[in-house]
Enzyme design. Structure first.
Site, PDB file in Angstrom:
ATOM      1  N   ASP A   4       1.647  45.747  -8.860  1.00  0.00           N
ATOM      2  CA  ASP A   4       0.606  45.011  -9.585  1.00  0.00           C
ATOM      3  C   ASP A   4       0.814  43.494  -9.497  1.00  0.00           C
ATOM      4  O   ASP A   4       1.944  43.022  -9.394  1.00  0.00           O
ATOM      5  CB  ASP A   4       0.612  45.461 -11.055  1.00  0.00           C
ATOM      6  CG  ASP A   4      -0.653  45.035 -11.775  1.00  0.00           C
ATOM      7  OD1 ASP A   4      -1.705  44.888 -11.108  1.00  0.00           O
ATOM      8  OD2 ASP A   4      -0.601  44.845 -13.006  1.00  0.00           O
ATOM      9  N   HIS A  35      -3.999  40.894  -1.995  1.00  0.00           N
ATOM     10  CA  HIS A  35      -3.784  42.252  -1.478  1.00  0.00           C
ATOM     11  C   HIS A  35      -3.198  42.181  -0.066  1.00  0.00           C
ATOM     12  O   HIS A  35      -2.307  42.947   0.293  1.00  0.00           O
ATOM     13  CB  HIS A  35      -5.098  43.037  -1.461  1.00  0.00           C
ATOM     14  CG  HIS A  35      -5.723  43.200  -2.822  1.00  0.00           C
ATOM     15  ND1 HIS A  35      -5.000  43.610  -3.910  1.00  0.00           N
ATOM     16  CD2 HIS A  35      -6.997  43.003  -3.269  1.00  0.00           C
ATOM     17  CE1 HIS A  35      -5.802  43.653  -4.976  1.00  0.00           C
ATOM     18  NE2 HIS A  35      -7.007  43.279  -4.611  1.00  0.00           N
ATOM     19  N   LEU A  83      12.783  58.868   5.384  1.00  0.00           N
ATOM     20  CA  LEU A  83      12.104  58.569   4.114  1.00  0.00           C
ATOM     21  C   LEU A  83      10.730  59.259   4.020  1.00  0.00           C
ATOM     22  O   LEU A  83       9.958  59.241   4.973  1.00  0.00           O
ATOM     23  CB  LEU A  83      11.901  57.049   4.013  1.00  0.00           C
ATOM     24  CG  LEU A  83      11.102  56.552   2.808  1.00  0.00           C
ATOM     25  CD1 LEU A  83      11.933  56.649   1.529  1.00  0.00           C
ATOM     26  CD2 LEU A  83      10.641  55.114   3.019  1.00  0.00           C
TER      27      LEU A  83
END
Ligand code: IPE
Ligand code: IPE
Ligand code: MG
Length: 254
Positions: free
Chosen positions: A24, A41, A135
């Protein structure tokens, strides 16, 4: 310095197996510099790359990133469409690299609301990386914790209706096996950047016993050093899961 900390963390055997991040603060980061929110963003993507790299290098098994919530559709239409475009572009650009690095990509959330083009891109990316053993990178897109629990209940109700199980078989374990993170290790650590101390409908069920870390740093400024510090703190926390401290110490000595 950070290499030394990485080595120490890996040797400590106290790394989380599953980390989640609420990324955020992109909009505020951009606005503070007089830029449009979308620039935040875009800047945030570099930090995603970095978080993935650090997690991978440390041998963390699973990283779940909140990219777009089920509530984010309420944002202005141009921001939503720019976010969708960015998601598409990033997938196109990064999947080969993720694949080379043995990362298995999974998108969690209700993807049915995305354009056909984006849904195909997601399916292709997941398929390409499905056999990778490094991962596991879960990208939560059009995800909501309440939606996740609801869809698990729907799957279970359908099984009851089909006579495959009875209502009394609906246990915590059964719900656990039907939420989006069913195949993953339990969530150990949830990090939120951007200064707000809330979960915003992220992994509600999964966060029941995870450690929560709230950072004031805006996501486009969240780098390796801070991530490593949070992991070092995590390594020092005594997780009691309802037991006493003495019980925890005793079980560690067994
Ligand atoms: C998080 O950053 C990214 C998404 C929700 C897609 P924000 O866009 O929420 O940034 P702030 O919180 O407005 O600064
Ligand atoms: C949470 O951030 C969702 C993502 C990071 C994708 P928001 O910016 O949507 O959260 P609220 O609305 O401030 O709670
Ligand atoms: Mg926000």
């Amino acid at each position: 310095m950070s290499d030394q900390l990485k080595t120490q963390l890996m040797a400590s055997n106290k790394l989380p197996r599953h980390v989640a991040m609420i990324m955020d603060g992109n909009g505020r980061w951009a606005q503070r510099q007089g830029k449009r929110r979308v620039m935040g963003h875009k800047a945030g993507v570099d930090r995603v790359r970095e978080a993935v790299k650090v997690s991978r290098e440390l041998g963390i098994e699973s990283l779940t990133l909140f990219a777009f919530s089920s509530e984010n559709w309420q944002r202005p239409a141009d921001e939503v469409s720019l976010l969708m475009e960015l998601f598409f572009t990033v997938l196109s650009r990064e999947v080969s690299k993720l694949h080379r690095n043995n990362v298995k990509l999974k998108v969690i959330g209700d993807t049915s609301r995305f354009s056909d083009k984006l849904q195909q891109k997601i399916a292709k990316a997941e398929d390409k990386t499905k056999d990778n053993s490094g991962l596991i990178l879960n990208v939560a897109a059009n995800y909501g914790g309440r939606w996740d629990i609801t869809q698990a209940c729907q799957q279970l109700a359908a099984k009851v209706a089909a006579g495959e199980m009875s209502a009394t078989d609906i246990s915590e374990e059964a719900i656990e096996q039907h939420i989006c993170t069913a195949q993953l290790p339990a969530l150990d650590l949830m990090i939120r950047t951007g200064g707000d101390c809330r979960i915003s409908n992220f992994l509600l069920w999964q966060a029941a016993y995870s450690e929560l870390h709230f950072s004031a740093t805006l996501w486009p400024d969240f780098g390796e050093t801070e991530y490593l510090d949070i992991l070092a703190n995590f390594a020092n926390v005594e997780r009691r899961f309802g037991c006493t401290s003495e019980q925890v110490s005793a079980s560690l000595q067994e």
